[in-house]
Scaffold this active site. Structure first.
Site, PDB file in Angstrom:
ATOM      1  CG  ASN A   7      32.472  30.455  38.799  1.00  0.00           C
ATOM      2  OD1 ASN A   7      33.011  30.344  37.560  1.00  0.00           O
ATOM      3  ND2 ASN A   7      33.042  30.301  39.664  1.00  0.00           N
ATOM      4  NE  ARG A  91      35.615  33.591  39.208  1.00  0.00           N
ATOM      5  CZ  ARG A  91      36.536  32.835  39.428  1.00  0.00           C
ATOM      6  NH1 ARG A  91      35.905  31.630  39.315  1.00  0.00           N
ATOM      7  NH2 ARG A  91      37.648  32.824  39.594  1.00  0.00           N
ATOM      8  CG  HIS A 180      41.670  35.004  43.875  1.00  0.00           C
ATOM      9  ND1 HIS A 180      42.945  34.509  44.127  1.00  0.00           N
ATOM     10  CD2 HIS A 180      41.084  33.896  43.508  1.00  0.00           C
ATOM     11  CE1 HIS A 180      42.961  33.157  44.138  1.00  0.00           C
ATOM     12  NE2 HIS A 180      41.750  32.587  43.721  1.00  0.00           N
ATOM     13  NE  ARG A 241      46.439  27.566  39.850  1.00  0.00           N
ATOM     14  CZ  ARG A 241      45.258  28.341  40.190  1.00  0.00           C
ATOM     15  NH1 ARG A 241      45.572  29.562  40.723  1.00  0.00           N
ATOM     16  NH2 ARG A 241      43.929  27.985  40.138  1.00  0.00           N
ATOM     17  CD  GLU A 384      35.461  34.833  44.657  1.00  0.00           C
ATOM     18  OE1 GLU A 384      35.698  33.311  45.156  1.00  0.00           O
ATOM     19  OE2 GLU A 384      36.356  35.010  43.755  1.00  0.00           O
TER      20      GLU A 384
END
Ligand code: AMP
Length: 396
Positions: A7, A91, A180, A241, A384
């Site tokens: 990743n 990823r 996601h 965010r 993940e």
């Protein structure tokens, strides 16, 4: 097969070496501050102590070569030779509309990922650097790209289009993509199974609540809506965010505070959310402590976060005309019992009743609802990296 999962970010590279037969991570680690004078490789072999190497990694290729060295190192390595690595799973953040599923990486695929760069200018170029570095150093080892956006490609147009002039979609591909996806796919399947449902006949809502947070509505195993949009900025209030705001606020802040668009976007991405509201932290552990000591702004940030989650759940119950199971996952979803409890307090109209003792659990697969609850609610830890390793093996 042993699968190296990568990743790659702009200055970091996270990795796991996963044995696909046992589904165990043999080693996990991260390269930090790539490109800076001093970089770090933090490597933890399964069952062993974390090793921290301070070094200089001028670029990602050097970082990948250091990861490979760590994996075969005499004292903290976990394999004897690099030949044992059967595949690499990468990823990739944005697959645009080109990728509705994971894919084996070829030169053409690399070009297509490059074609999505302007949709994720911070992430995709970094992902490609990781792909190229691995291709150079591990010649002949098959590689697979697993996209954050792919799972949500099943959304219908009414869910993914914005109320903008249609040619903005046609010309610029401005639409909701969602993110996601690897987590939503993995968790929705596991939650349906855990609740004893037939996936082909199931209504699942996944609340992926981490530092970045998103919710998805998964009908019969397919994503039909999700809270993140064209970028990961929309939807829930997150660590830093803002989530959904009236778009006119951007112009207003820009004029009032004399900020450029870039500066306002930076504010919305990095200085807002739970962090900006509470002025305490983006980390829910700190928010809880501050709330407990009477900090009103921390409490407001927490309340707003929970309220937004509950409203999205309500929206997705409407979108699917019902829900069978609601799954909480990721850092906050798996660990913060108060977030789960407060969200569930909004769900009385659905007949949700949770067992408060069970809700104290952290990071484990557990059903939180009482037997008489009309809708099931569970914690379903996400993984993940394992999902990427599984996809990689499945494709090869
Ligand atoms: P993630 O992005 O999924 O890695 O989630 C990271 C976030 O999980 C952190 O920023 C924390 O806010 C949250 N988190 C981790 N552990 C806990 C905990 N024990 N209680 C509350 N929040 C936690």
């Amino acid at each position: 097969m042993k699968v190296l999962v990568i990743n790659c970010g702009s200055s970091s590279l996270k990795y796991q070496l996963i044995d696909s037969e046992t589904e165990q991570a043999l080693a996990v680690g991260i390269c930090e501050r790539i490109g800076q004078e001093v970089s770090y490789l933090k490597h933890t072999p399964n069952g062993g102590d974390k090793v921290v190497l301070e070094t200089s990694m001028k670029n990602h290729e050097i970082a990948v070569s250091m990861v490979l060295e760590a994996l075969i190192n005499d004292s903290y390595g976990v394999i004897k030779s690099l030949d044992e690595i059967g595949a690499v799973g990468h990823r990739v953040v944005h697959g645009g509309e080109k990728f509705a599923a994971s894919t084996i990486i070829t030169d053409e695929v690399i070009k297509a990922i490059e074609g999505c760069n302007d949709l994720a200018p911070l992430h995709n170029p970094a992902n490609l650097i990781g792909i190229r570095a691995c291709a150079n150093l591990m010649e002949g080892v098959p590689m697979v790209a697993v996209f954050d956006t792919a799972f949500h490609q099943t959304m219908p147009p009414k869910a993914y289009l914005y109320g903008l002039p249609f040619d903005y979609y046609e010309k610029h591909k401005i639409r909701k993509y969602g993110f996601h996806g690897t987590s939503h796919s993995y968790v929705s399947k596991k939650a349906a199974e855990f609740a004893g449902l037939d996936i082909e006949n199931s209504k699942v809502i996944v609340c992926h609540l981490g530092n970045g947070a998103s919710i998805s509505a998964v009908l019969n195993g397919k994503s039909i809506d999700t809270s993140m949009g064209f970028t990961p900025l929309s939807g829930l209030v997150m660590g830093t965010r803002s989530g959904d705001i009236d778009p006119s606020i951007i112009e207003f802040i820009s004029k009032r505070e004399n900020k450029t668009i870039d500066q306002v976007m930076n504010l919305l991405n990095k200085e807002s959310g739970v962090w900006g509201m509470s002025e305490v932290s983006s980390d829910f552990r700190d928010i809880n402590v501050a709330m407990d000591s009477g900090n009103e702004k921390a409490r407001l940030a927490f309340e707003l976060f929970v309220y937004r989650v509950a409203k999205y759940i309500g929206g997705y119950v409407a979108a699917m005309n019902g829900v069978d199971v609601i799954a909480f996952t990721a850092g906050v979803g798996e660990n913060d019992h108060k977030v789960r409890e407060w969200v569930c307090e909004y769900l009385g109209y659905l007949g949700v009743t949770i067992d408060l003792e069970k809700n104290k659990a952290r990071g484990v697969e557990i059903m939180l609802t009482t037997p008489e609850s009309k809708v099931k609610v569970c914690i379903m830890p996400t993984n993940e990296e394992l999902a990427i390793a599984r996809e990689t093996v499945a494709l090869l």
